[in-house]
Design an enzyme around this catalytic site. Structure first.
Site, PDB file in Angstrom:
ATOM      1  N   PHE A  75       0.812  -1.220   0.000  1.00 19.58           N
ATOM      2  CA  PHE A  75       0.000   0.000   0.000  1.00 19.58           C
ATOM      3  C   PHE A  75       0.843   1.266   0.000  1.00 19.58           C
ATOM      4  O   PHE A  75       0.399   2.319  -0.432  1.00 19.58           O
ATOM      5  CB  PHE A  75      -0.995  -0.001   1.164  1.00 19.58           C
ATOM      6  CG  PHE A  75      -0.369   0.267   2.498  1.00 19.58           C
ATOM      7  CD1 PHE A  75      -0.320   1.561   3.002  1.00 19.58           C
ATOM      8  CD2 PHE A  75       0.158  -0.759   3.249  1.00 19.58           C
ATOM      9  CE1 PHE A  75       0.264   1.817   4.236  1.00 19.58           C
ATOM     10  CE2 PHE A  75       0.735  -0.517   4.474  1.00 19.58           C
ATOM     11  CZ  PHE A  75       0.793   0.777   4.972  1.00 19.58           C
ATOM     12  N   LYS A  76       2.098   1.168   0.443  1.00 19.00           N
ATOM     13  CA  LYS A  76       2.964   2.344   0.480  1.00 19.00           C
ATOM     14  C   LYS A  76       3.216   2.917  -0.905  1.00 19.00           C
ATOM     15  O   LYS A  76       3.557   4.088  -1.050  1.00 19.00           O
ATOM     16  CB  LYS A  76       4.287   2.016   1.160  1.00 19.00           C
ATOM     17  CG  LYS A  76       5.195   1.117   0.338  1.00 19.00           C
ATOM     18  CD  LYS A  76       6.494   0.840   1.066  1.00 19.00           C
ATOM     19  CE  LYS A  76       7.506   0.106   0.260  1.00 19.00           C
ATOM     20  NZ  LYS A  76       7.174  -1.169  -0.286  1.00 19.00           N
ATOM     21  N   ASP A  77       3.036   2.107  -1.946  1.00 18.35           N
ATOM     22  CA  ASP A  77       3.256   2.590  -3.308  1.00 18.35           C
ATOM     23  C   ASP A  77       2.360   3.771  -3.653  1.00 18.35           C
ATOM     24  O   ASP A  77       2.757   4.644  -4.431  1.00 18.35           O
ATOM     25  CB  ASP A  77       3.014   1.482  -4.330  1.00 18.35           C
ATOM     26  CG  ASP A  77       4.096   0.420  -4.313  1.00 18.35           C
ATOM     27  OD1 ASP A  77       5.257   0.763  -4.021  1.00 18.35           O
ATOM     28  OD2 ASP A  77       3.774  -0.748  -4.577  1.00 18.35           O
ATOM     29  N   MET A  80       4.405   6.597  -1.994  1.00 20.42           N
ATOM     30  CA  MET A  80       5.838   6.674  -2.309  1.00 20.42           C
ATOM     31  C   MET A  80       6.115   6.945  -3.778  1.00 20.42           C
ATOM     32  O   MET A  80       7.100   7.597  -4.112  1.00 20.42           O
ATOM     33  CB  MET A  80       6.557   5.403  -1.858  1.00 20.42           C
ATOM     34  CG  MET A  80       6.522   5.208  -0.341  1.00 20.42           C
ATOM     35  SD  MET A  80       7.119   6.639   0.595  1.00 20.42           S
ATOM     36  CE  MET A  80       8.839   6.642   0.162  1.00 20.42           C
TER      37      MET A  80
END
Length: 132
Positions: A75-77, A80
């Site tokens: 989910f950090k994509d 980021m």
């Protein structure tokens, strides 16, 4: 924010909605440049779908939001990928460079260029624990 604005936002795609929200907070990047950054960040090539975060209906009233479709399958994509492109934009404008060092849990990771907007201005390195 008015009810009519919120209602209008419900009809927008991911990229358009991201731009509308970000442009309310990012006032030091011209709107055309910000739109370009958002459009380059949230692509079907990077996220596997034009929806970016597709929703699956499991049953009436029960839905699943897909947040792990980005380059690192996490989910950090969502944040980021944008952050890397914002870094690249600002650093290029300033003629500066930035080195980012990250660490993983040991799970094999994709090349650094997929984790941040890797460019001449933004170099990413990632370490992970030694295999036992």
């Amino acid at each position: 924010m008015s009810r009519s604005e919120l209602a209008a936002w419900r009809r927008l795609g991911y990229r358009e909605l991201a731009f509308e929200i970000l442009s309310r907070f990012i006032d030091d990047i011209p709107a055309a440049d910000l739109r370009d950054i958002v459009d380059r960040t949230y692509t079907s090539a990077a996220f596997g779908s034009d929806d970016i975060t597709p929703v699956s209906t499991l049953e009436p009233g029960l839905h699943l939001l897909h947040l792990a479709n980005g380059p690192t399958l996490a989910f950090k994509d969502i944040a980021m990928q944008l952050l890397g492109n914002l870094f690249e934009y600002v650093l290029t404008k300033r003629g500066e460079e930035l080195n980012i060092l990250g660490a993983t849990s040991g799970i094999p990771a994709p090349p650094p260029s997929t984790r941040c907007g890797a460019s001449a201005a933004c170099a990413c390195s990632c370490s992970r624990p030694k295999a036992r």
